[in-house]
Design a protein around this motif. Structure first.
Motif, PDB file in Angstrom:
ATOM      1  N   GLU A  24       6.136   4.416   4.875  1.00 18.73           N
ATOM      2  CA  GLU A  24       4.965   3.681   5.376  1.00 18.73           C
ATOM      3  C   GLU A  24       4.287   2.903   4.253  1.00 18.73           C
ATOM      4  OE1 GLU A  24       3.274   6.377   9.015  1.00 18.73           O
ATOM      5  OE2 GLU A  24       3.060   7.198   7.001  1.00 18.73           O
ATOM      6  N   VAL A  25       4.169   3.526   3.088  1.00 19.54           N
ATOM      7  CA  VAL A  25       3.570   2.840   1.940  1.00 19.54           C
ATOM      8  C   VAL A  25       4.366   1.592   1.606  1.00 19.54           C
ATOM      9  CG1 VAL A  25       3.052   3.022  -0.521  1.00 19.54           C
ATOM     10  CG2 VAL A  25       2.573   4.950   1.004  1.00 19.54           C
ATOM     11  N   LEU A  26       5.684   1.729   1.596  1.00 16.84           N
ATOM     12  CA  LEU A  26       6.541   0.603   1.247  1.00 16.84           C
ATOM     13  C   LEU A  26       6.461  -0.508   2.281  1.00 16.84           C
ATOM     14  CD1 LEU A  26       8.448  -0.060  -1.063  1.00 16.84           C
ATOM     15  CD2 LEU A  26      10.342   0.796   0.321  1.00 16.84           C
ATOM     16  N   GLN A  27       6.352  -0.143   3.541  1.00 18.23           N
ATOM     17  CA  GLN A  27       6.262  -1.156   4.596  1.00 18.23           C
ATOM     18  C   GLN A  27       4.973  -1.969   4.478  1.00 18.23           C
ATOM     19  OE1 GLN A  27       8.752  -1.865   6.897  1.00 18.23           O
ATOM     20  NE2 GLN A  27       7.413  -3.655   7.126  1.00 18.23           N
ATOM     21  N   VAL A  28       3.872  -1.281   4.208  1.00 19.93           N
ATOM     22  CA  VAL A  28       2.601  -1.976   4.015  1.00 19.93           C
ATOM     23  C   VAL A  28       2.688  -2.915   2.817  1.00 19.93           C
ATOM     24  CG1 VAL A  28       0.179  -1.654   3.367  1.00 19.93           C
ATOM     25  CG2 VAL A  28       1.217  -0.198   5.130  1.00 19.93           C
ATOM     26  N   PHE A  29       3.291  -2.461   1.781  1.00 18.12           N
ATOM     27  CA  PHE A  29       3.413  -3.267   0.569  1.00 18.12           C
ATOM     28  C   PHE A  29       4.262  -4.510   0.833  1.00 18.12           C
ATOM     29  CE2 PHE A  29       5.813  -4.155  -3.351  1.00 18.12           C
ATOM     30  CZ  PHE A  29       4.762  -4.464  -4.187  1.00 18.12           C
ATOM     31  N   ARG A  30       5.340  -4.374   1.582  1.00 19.61           N
ATOM     32  CA  ARG A  30       6.213  -5.509   1.879  1.00 19.61           C
ATOM     33  C   ARG A  30       5.498  -6.567   2.719  1.00 19.61           C
ATOM     34  NH1 ARG A  30      11.909  -4.550   4.337  1.00 19.61           N
ATOM     35  NH2 ARG A  30      11.838  -6.809   4.053  1.00 19.61           N
ATOM     36  N   ASP A  31       4.559  -6.145   3.547  1.00 16.00           N
ATOM     37  CA  ASP A  31       3.881  -7.089   4.447  1.00 16.00           C
ATOM     38  C   ASP A  31       3.033  -8.106   3.691  1.00 16.00           C
ATOM     39  OD1 ASP A  31       5.030  -5.897   6.632  1.00 16.00           O
ATOM     40  OD2 ASP A  31       3.297  -4.617   7.088  1.00 16.00           O
ATOM     41  N   ILE A  32       2.549  -7.752   2.534  1.00 18.24           N
ATOM     42  CA  ILE A  32       1.648  -8.670   1.807  1.00 18.24           C
ATOM     43  C   ILE A  32       2.294  -9.277   0.570  1.00 18.24           C
ATOM     44  CG2 ILE A  32      -0.360  -7.353   2.577  1.00 18.24           C
ATOM     45  CD1 ILE A  32      -0.629  -6.393  -0.353  1.00 18.24           C
ATOM     46  N   CYS A  33       3.484  -8.763   0.155  1.00 14.12           N
ATOM     47  CA  CYS A  33       4.095  -9.239  -1.086  1.00 14.12           C
ATOM     48  C   CYS A  33       5.373 -10.018  -0.809  1.00 14.12           C
ATOM     49  CB  CYS A  33       4.417  -8.076  -2.021  1.00 14.12           C
ATOM     50  SG  CYS A  33       2.973  -7.328  -2.771  1.00 14.12           S
ATOM     51  N   THR A  34       5.635 -10.994  -1.677  1.00 11.21           N
ATOM     52  CA  THR A  34       6.883 -11.739  -1.676  1.00 11.21           C
ATOM     53  C   THR A  34       7.415 -11.759  -3.103  1.00 11.21           C
ATOM     54  OG1 THR A  34       5.759 -13.846  -2.066  1.00 11.21           O
ATOM     55  CG2 THR A  34       6.105 -13.181   0.238  1.00 11.21           C
TER      56      THR A  34
END
Length: 620
Positions: free
Chosen positions: A5-15
């Motif tokens: 879940e932490v990783l998914q949230v992080f992927r949503d805002i980062c490129t």
């Protein structure tokens, strides 16, 4: 909150544009708050609150440098200094409103608090200030958490996980890292390499595993088990065939070549290093680079910087050495073939007076030289095989003679002992019948027993021991020649019949040895019993002093010497198989008691009448 879940949230805002993935353990990110929504900012703050171990640092700051919000004591709080500095600027923004709003809602309503932060970023952006969310993601903690979410502890202990944003960021790190540091980081003795990628992840599992960080549900534990077994086999082979000196991790080409197909030129230097190491007898990290020793006799070594070989070799050169290694790999587990390959490389490099930097150009010549060396070695081996077969025929004849002679000699010694005992009996009968006097019988018989026990039995034991040693030596000689024959080809020669013949001879010799040993123990026991009876007769029937007492004292001395002295003494019998020390000490004790009784009491009158002094004289 799980690592997934932490990783998914992080992927949503980062490129890829707003991350910096240059470290093995941490990933840096910078996000313009105006490019993300309030909900996305709220999600980031929430996962930080719920899983603080996944973050190394977190700040919300103005691009010019002022920090507005920061991580402190595991929480995101207002940075007073940043707001004070920003308030001095001529900005049309109500800083106190946003600052107080965040403080009011951050604990009970993180979503509402995030709205204040997001609105503040929007107003500051309108005023010409860029507000960024900057943080440090703990890749080690996230990778371990991802595995814990999917696998058992047993599976986790078999892998060495590394989390990267993408294959590109991993390749960039590889190109900047030293060979020794890169190999020590990626490869361990017990755990196979598992590369996890957040973005643009290929998925393959060979000697090492490459997988998507968010797709571990597609990777089963059995696959990891199989990969780990192959990985350990390769690294153990690298350890056993090559000596690794200094801070260099043992490395097999199979651990690298599969990764190179994915990451391309980024792995060129490690690929070159692994190939050169595979051909080497030893690899050592030195000041000038890596020293690859190909051969000790003749001596040939070359010190290289694998990274510096990328340009002169090029991709074509690396592929040429890979093809050369593919030929070498077929026989790399056989020492004799490894030696021939290493000799071929040595000869070609020494003949052209070049180092390993010229290996790609010399690859065809090396392969040809190796084939010539193999033909020459086969011819020499068949000549040697002919000599070995002749020696084997001689050996079998010699084994038969040695075992037969040793067994026959042991049998003859047992026969001599039997005849000696019979001779003693006949001599005693002659004493009685010829002189009609039994007083000489005890002393004469004790004298014979002393000679037998003290001197003759050890000689026979020595013969039996020699026979046992001969059997052991015969078996060792046979094994030696059998191994020499099987070294050529274990399937070419059927040695079953020859082995059966040898086993038959050896078993006959062992039976003779065991039979002789049993007979010797029976004789020893019988002699001790007769010795005891004769000593009792001498002590009870005759007075103290004279020949009878001398025979008793001699018996005590002999028994004391053979049973009480150290085993390393020549006259000690304690290391002989037939000798039972407890029995000898019992007989010794009885003899000492009999001597004391004879000396203290004198002749036993009560028993003197039982045996007449003489028998009727025998006349012819």
């Amino acid at each position: 909150m799980s690592s997934t879940e932490v990783l998914q949230v992080f992927r949503d805002i980062c490129t890829a544009e707003n991350i910096s993935d240059a470290s093995v353990t941490n990933l840096n990110f910078k996000v313009d708050l105006t490019s993300c929504t309030t909900d996305e900012l709220s999600d980031i703050l929430r996962v930080h609150r719920d899983s603080p171990d996944h973050f190394g640092a977190l700040q919300i700051r103005v691009l010019s440098g002022e920090v507005l919000f920061e991580r402190r004591g595991g929480r995101i709080v207002v940075a007073d200094t940043g707001f004070e500095t920003l308030s001095e600027a001529d900005l049309d923004v109500d800083l106190d409103h946003y600052r107080g709003g965040f403080d009011r809602y951050r604990d009970e309503d993180l979503g509402r608090a995030s709205e204040f932060v997001h609105d503040l970023a929007a107003e500051l952006s309108d005023s010409g200030e860029t507000v960024e969310l900057q943080g440090l993601l703990n890749k080690t903690a996230i990778a371990e958490g991802l595995l814990e979410d999917q696998f058992s502890e047993r599976i986790i202990e078999r892998v060495n996980p590394h989390l990267w944003w993408s294959p590109t960021t991993f390749s960039n790190w590889l190109e900047q890292e030293e060979i020794s540091n890169a190999t020590q980081t990626l490869y361990t003795y017990e755990r196979s390499l598992l590369l996890l990628f957040i973005d643009d992840a290929p998925e393959q599992s060979d000697v090492c595993t490459i997988w998507s960080a968010t797709g571990l549900d597609r990777l089963n534990g059995r696959t990891i088990d199989d990969t780990s077994e192959v990985y350990r086999d390769r690294i153990e082979h690298a350890r056993s065939t090559t000596s690794w000196e200094g801070e260099l991790m043992p490395l097999h080409p199979d651990q690298v070549l599969g990764l190179r197909a994915v990451f391309g030129e980024a792995l060129n230097s490690i690929t070159i290093h692994s190939l050169l190491a595979a051909f080497s007898k030893s690899v050592e990290l030195v000041d000038q680079g890596v020293k690859y020793t190909i051969s000790y006799e003749p001596e040939f070594h070359s010190t290289q910087q694998p990274a510096e070989l990328q340009s002169p070799w090029g991709n074509e050169g690396i592929e040429a050495v890979e093809q050369l290694y593919s030929k070498f790999k077929k026989h790399e587990e056989k020492d004799a073939f490894r030696d021939l390959w290493q000799l071929a490389i040595t000869e070609q490099c020494l003949d052209d007076d070049v180092g390993l930097e010229s290996l790609p150009e010399l690859a065809p010549a090396i392969q040809s030289a190796n084939e010539d060396l193999q033909v020459s070695a086969i011819e020499e081996n068949f000549d040697e095989l002919s000599d070995v077969l002749e020696d084997t025929q001689t050996l079998m004849a010699d084994l038969t003679n040695r075992l037969s002679d040793a067994a026959a000699e042991t049998s003859r010694d047992i026969q001599r002992l039997t005849f000696t005992l019979l001779g003693a009996i006949v001599a005693n009968i002659f004493l009685v019948l010829r002189w009609s006097d039994r007083t000489l019988v005890p002393s004469f018989s004790i004298f014979v027993i002393v000679l037998l026990v003290g001197f003759y039995l050890p000689l026979i034991q020595g013969r039996i021991t020699d026979l046992g040693e001969t059997i052991t030596q015969v078996e060792a000689d046979y094994d030696f020649y059998e191994k020499r024959i099987r070294r050529f080809n274990k399937d070419l020669f059927n040695l079953t019949g020859l082995s059966d013949r040898k086993d038959g001879y050896v078993q006959m010799a062992k039976d003779q040895r065991d039979r002789g040993q049993n007979q010797l123990e029976v004789v020893y026991s019988s002699l001790l019993l007769v010795w005891t009876v004769l000593c009792a007769w001498s002590a009870i029937r005759f007075q103290f002093g004279g020949l009878k007492t001398a025979s008793l004292i001699t018996s005590a001395l002999i028994l004391g010497v053979i049973s009480l002295t150290n085993e390393d003494r020549y006259w000690s019998h304690r290391n002989h198989e037939y000798f039972h020390r407890e029995w000898a000490l019992i007989v010794l004790g009885l003899i000492l008691i009999l001597i004391a009784l004879q000396w203290g009491i004198g002749e036993f009158d009560l028993l003197s009448g039982l045996l007449p002094d003489s028998l009727p004289r025998f006349t012819s």
